[in-house]
Design a protein around this motif. Structure first.
Motif, mmCIF file in Angstrom:
data_model
loop_
_atom_site.group_PDB
_atom_site.id
_atom_site.type_symbol
_atom_site.label_atom_id
_atom_site.label_comp_id
_atom_site.label_asym_id
_atom_site.label_seq_id
_atom_site.Cartn_x
_atom_site.Cartn_y
_atom_site.Cartn_z
ATOM 1 N N THR A 95 0.801 -1.219 0.000
ATOM 2 C CA THR A 95 0.000 0.000 0.000
ATOM 3 C C THR A 95 0.838 1.275 0.000
ATOM 4 O OG1 THR A 95 -1.704 -1.188 1.215
ATOM 5 C CG2 THR A 95 -1.871 1.213 1.179
ATOM 6 N N TYR A 96 1.888 1.333 0.829
ATOM 7 C CA TYR A 96 2.662 2.569 0.993
ATOM 8 C C TYR A 96 4.018 2.525 0.317
ATOM 9 C CZ TYR A 96 -1.026 3.198 4.323
ATOM 10 O OH TYR A 96 -2.265 3.299 4.887
ATOM 11 N N SER A 97 4.480 1.349 -0.029
ATOM 12 C CA SER A 97 5.767 1.203 -0.704
ATOM 13 C C SER A 97 5.776 -0.132 -1.434
ATOM 14 C CB SER A 97 6.907 1.246 0.328
ATOM 15 O OG SER A 97 8.154 1.094 -0.296
ATOM 16 N N LYS A 98 6.429 -0.156 -2.608
ATOM 17 C CA LYS A 98 6.525 -1.417 -3.337
ATOM 18 C C LYS A 98 7.436 -2.398 -2.606
ATOM 19 C CE LYS A 98 7.611 -0.775 -7.622
ATOM 20 N NZ LYS A 98 7.862 -0.409 -9.002
ATOM 21 N N THR A 99 8.490 -1.879 -1.997
ATOM 22 C CA THR A 99 9.419 -2.719 -1.233
ATOM 23 C C THR A 99 9.761 -2.012 0.059
ATOM 24 O OG1 THR A 99 11.356 -1.709 -2.260
ATOM 25 C CG2 THR A 99 10.482 -3.691 -3.304
#
Length: 159
Positions: A95-99
């Motif tokens: 949701t807030y970062s891909k990794t």
């Protein structure tokens, strides 16, 4: 009459002294290049670590906007009990970062901490040992910690 035989044996090659001098010069240049290469690698790892920390901090900020808190679990307190990496990944990705990076440029684990309305992300630097004092850090030393806390770098390398 005497015949000149100096060139008859093939005296047109290099002497052993000339070859040794050339090898010595090449060795010195190689040593200088290797030192600079290792320094450039450490600088690149440091820059990658800073970029990773910024990316993780931005994810934490986005999370805090949606949830009105930095906490991903109420059980963690800064700095005594760190926030566990799996808890952060579960809360932030995708949701807030891909990794969400677990290791810094040198392969050491990041440390994540939380104290109510403050969070902190720390890389322990090249040596992997946490610094005790952040009063006068040497930002040119690759062993110096890199710390990001609640929106800005507390300790970071000089440009």
């Amino acid at each position: 009459m005497k015949k000149d035989v100096s060139n008859a044996r093939g005296d047109s090659g290099f002497t052993i002294i000339e070859l040794l001098v050339v090898v010595l010069i090449v060795g010195i240049l190689s040593a200088i290049a290797i030192v600079n290469y290792v320094n450039a690698l450490d600088k690149a790892k440091q820059r990658q670590t800073i970029a990773d920390i910024r990316e993780m901090a931005m994810a934490w900020e986005r999370y805090s906007i949606d949830h009105n808190t930095y906490a991903v679990s109420a059980a963690y307190v800064f700095p005594d009990e760190p926030v566990a990496y799996p808890d952060l990944v579960a809360a932030m990705v995708p949701t807030y970062s891909k990794t969400f990076h677990q290791f810094d440029g040198w392969g050491n684990s990041y440390e994540f901490s939380l104290d109510g309305d403050r969070y902190a992300i720390r890389s322990k630097g090249k040596d992997g040992v946490a610094d005790d004092d952040y009063e006068n850090p040497d930002p040119r030393d690759y062993d110096t910690d890199i710390v990001f806390s609640s929106g800005s770098f507390v300790v970071y390398p000089a440009e």
